[in-house]
Enzyme design. Structure first.
Site, short mmCIF file in Angstrom:
data_model
loop_
_atom_site.label_atom_id
_atom_site.label_comp_id
_atom_site.label_asym_id
_atom_site.label_seq_id
_atom_site.Cartn_x
_atom_site.Cartn_y
_atom_site.Cartn_z
N ASP A 233 -10.27 -3.93 -5.72
CA ASP A 233 -9.88 -3.02 -4.64
C ASP A 233 -11.01 -2.05 -4.28
OD1 ASP A 233 -8.45 -1.18 -2.92
OD2 ASP A 233 -6.61 -1.89 -3.86
N SER B 204 0.84 -1.19 0.00
CA SER B 204 0.00 0.00 0.00
C SER B 204 0.89 1.26 0.00
CB SER B 204 -0.98 -0.03 1.17
OG SER B 204 -2.03 0.89 0.97
N GLN B 205 0.69 2.19 0.94
CA GLN B 205 1.49 3.42 0.87
C GLN B 205 2.98 3.15 1.03
OE1 GLN B 205 -0.29 5.82 4.01
NE2 GLN B 205 1.28 5.24 5.50
#
Length: 298
Positions: free
Chosen positions: A225, A107-108
């Site tokens: 997602d 993710s980030q």
């Protein structure tokens, strides 16, 4: 026996005798929002899985802060630029990484590790695997991981009030990769993290050179997602500028066409890998991980 030893020596000198297998390059992993370095059902699980499948590999799961709670909190509230600087310091001081390492961001953590690749070329990042990383940012905050929903409610309100104000940019991580396609000029001017690493305010040739030094840049998109908006950001695509309905792939963006990061050249050289996996954000099976991701580490 002497003759046999002599024959083996000759074969070894000719490179025909098998020697010990080369050790796999070390792996650095960085967790996503609301997670921590050593959560046994996320990064702790991934670390053990890689160590099991690739015996002898060194795996560093990054921790930002002095405790797991602080690590989790920093994923929401510690300036992304400061986080990247801290990681660059950790990597530079780790003796096991000095010959190079592979990186895997979740993710980030995916875009944060890309910033590390662009800003901190020593020690060398060999390949980058981004699993659900939002490389063109997000324009929406549908839901939060785990038990962080109360934080996400507050973050949504804060982003709505002023994602590009100085105070919010300096202290809210998610604002630092907030990309408003309806306010592109404001984004380019005031985004203190994403607009910088995506070369929105000019070309930093060092960023471009460092990213192009990667052997592979693997991007995994989750095909179902519901957390990342828009999901195509995980493949470096985004909304077409000026609206928030139609998306375009990386190859149709100005970033690619102008080759501001070297992605066009990397793509033509076969260095970019786009993978899709069925499932919601960060939902994948061990079998998929073994067959699809582990080969990039061996």
């Amino acid at each position: 026996m002497a003759a046999l030893r002599a024959a083996v020596l000759v074969l070894a000198l000719l490179g025909l005798c098998p020697g010990p297998a080369a050790a796999a390059a070390p792996l650095v992993i960085w967790h996503g929002m609301g997670d921590s370095c050593c959560n046994p059902v996320s990064m702790g699980y991934i670390k053990k899985l890689v160590e099991k499948k690739i015996p002898g590999i060194y795996v560093l799961s990054l921790k930002i802060g002095s405790s797991l709670i602080q690590d989790m909190e920093n994923s929401f509230f510690m300036n992304a630029n400061e986080q990247v600087r801290e990681v660059c310091r950790q990597l530079a001081q780790d003796p096991q990484l000095q010959r190079g390492y592979n990186a895997m961001g979740f993710s980030q953590g995916g875009q944060f590790l890309r910033a590390v690749a662009q800003r901190c070329p020593a020690p060398a990042m060999l390949s980058l695997i981004s699993i659900g990383g939002q490389h063109q940012g997000v324009y929406g905050f549908p839901r939060c991981p785990g038990e962080s929903s109360h934080l996400c409610d507050w973050i949504r309100k804060t982003l709505d009030l002023g994602a590009y104000s100085k105070a919010v940019q300096e202290h809210l991580v998610q604002a630092e990769y907030w990309h408003d396609p309806l306010k592109e000029e404001e984004y380019r001017k005031n985004s203190i993290f994403l607009a910088d690493i995506n070369q929105e305010r000019g070309i930093n040739e060092t960023y471009k050179k460092n990213l192009m030094a990667l052997k592979k840049f693997v991007m995994v998109k989750f095909l179902n997602d519901t957390m990342v908006d828009p999901p195509i950001s995980e493949w470096f695509g985004f909304y077409k500028s000026g609206q928030a309905k139609e998306t375009i792939p990386l190859q149709e963006t100005s970033l690619y066409k102008e080759d501001r990061l070297g992605l066009q050249e990397m793509d033509k050289a076969g260095k970019l890998v786009f993978l899709g996996v069925q499932g919601d954000h960060l939902h994948f099976s061990e079998e998929w991980f073994d067959s699809t991701i582990l080969p990039f580490l061996q």
